[in-house]
Design an enzyme around this catalytic site. Structure first.
Site, PDB file in Angstrom:
ATOM      1  CG  ASP A  91     -26.076  -1.700   2.422  1.00 40.10           C
ATOM      2  OD1 ASP A  91     -25.793  -2.731   1.772  1.00 40.10           O
ATOM      3  OD2 ASP A  91     -26.591  -1.747   3.554  1.00 40.10           O
ATOM      4  CG  HIS A 106     -37.395  -1.445   1.133  1.00 36.89           C
ATOM      5  ND1 HIS A 106     -37.220  -1.789   2.461  1.00 36.89           N
ATOM      6  CD2 HIS A 106     -38.643  -1.899   0.800  1.00 36.89           C
ATOM      7  CE1 HIS A 106     -38.300  -2.423   2.902  1.00 36.89           C
ATOM      8  NE2 HIS A 106     -39.164  -2.503   1.918  1.00 36.89           N
ATOM      9  CB  CYS A 117     -40.405  11.247 -16.775  1.00 37.06           C
ATOM     10  SG  CYS A 117     -38.605  11.015 -16.704  1.00 37.06           S
ATOM     11  CB  CYS A 133     -34.913  14.051 -15.251  1.00 37.37           C
ATOM     12  SG  CYS A 133     -35.281  12.531 -16.154  1.00 37.37           S
ATOM     13  CB  THR A 173     -35.645  -8.915   8.925  1.00 44.79           C
ATOM     14  OG1 THR A 173     -36.155 -10.187   9.329  1.00 44.79           O
ATOM     15  CG2 THR A 173     -34.853  -9.080   7.636  1.00 44.79           C
ATOM     16  CG  LEU A 199     -28.320  -9.117  17.848  1.00 46.73           C
ATOM     17  CD1 LEU A 199     -26.935  -9.754  17.963  1.00 46.73           C
ATOM     18  CD2 LEU A 199     -28.218  -7.593  17.843  1.00 46.73           C
TER      19      LEU A 199
END
Length: 232
Positions: A91, A106, A117, A133, A173, A199
């Site tokens: 995001d 990522h 390409c 593309c 994470t 958390l």
């Protein structure tokens, strides 16, 4: 000047309403990982993959940055700190909160990539298997997302930043997804102080010098306030 590298994962965006990566049963929002998060899945059924990421893109655009995103942007804006955010999230909530120095290791939902390409361009709100593309005119458009079996982006830059940092912070994470899960080890070997904000304890929590646990919207702003107070 304090040099801080911050790794963020799904836990920082969860309180903005974005679902976390996947459940323990191997499903990702009711799809098999192999179907929607691998190059092979894309080649087998590109329509399904586009449908999946169109829904994720819409959800991400509807979400708003939360207090944790905003706190990190405030820390970056402070002249006494140099902050690099390395995010596993696809995001753009860090950017919409005001952060400018962000690496999406990522990839990102707001980007499109040609599977043939390698050309990149801003993604439209809805992508289809028939999209061409702009560079090679082939119908090989895919989301600019790092899938399983592919190399995360800008790893050399990330490693250099970790080695030069004064502090490495991991936020939200699981500590299970490599290579990001190994960043704490890399930082420690370079003599960098390490902190986990999560958390609950991650799989690698014992490798951190310090750990604080609780919702990201609570522990991250509290930590940032403490960092800023040290310079006043």
């Amino acid at each position: 000047m304090s040099r801080i590298v911050i790794l963020t994962g799904a836990g920082i965006s969860a309180e903005s309403g974005i679902r976390t990566f996947r459940a323990s049963d191997g499903l990702w929002e009711d799809h098999r990982i192999e179907e929607v998060a691998t190059p092979e899945g894309f080649l087998r059924d590109s329509a399904l993959v586009h449908q999946f990421y169109n829904a994720r893109r819409a959800a991400a655009r509807a979400a708003q940055p939360n207090a944790a995103h905003l706190a990190l942007a405030e820390l970056e804006a402070d002249p006494h700190h140099t902050v690099l955010i390395v995010t596993q999230n696809v995001d753009d909530l860090h950017e919409r909160a005001g952060s400018q120095n962000v690496i999406h290791m990522h990839g990102t939902l707001v980007g499109a990539l040609c599977h043939d390409c390698g050309h990149r361009w801003p993604a439209p709100e809805v992508m289809t298997q028939g999209d061409l593309c702009p560079a090679c005119a082939r119908a090989a458009t895919r989301p600019d997302i790092v899938w399983f079996g592919e190399m995360p982006y800008q790893m050399d830059q990330i490693v250099r930043a970790l080695e030069a940092a004064d502090l490495f912070v991991s936020i939200g994470t699981s500590g299970n997804v490599y290579p990001a899960a190994g960043f704490v080890r890399d930082a420690a070997m370079a003599g960098v102080q390490t902190l986990e904000l999560n958390l609950e304890p991650s799989a690698g929590t014992d490798m951190f010098d310090t750990a604080r646990h609780g919702p990201a919207t609570q522990v991250v702003p509290a930590w940032v306030r403490a960092q800023l107070a040290q310079r006043r």
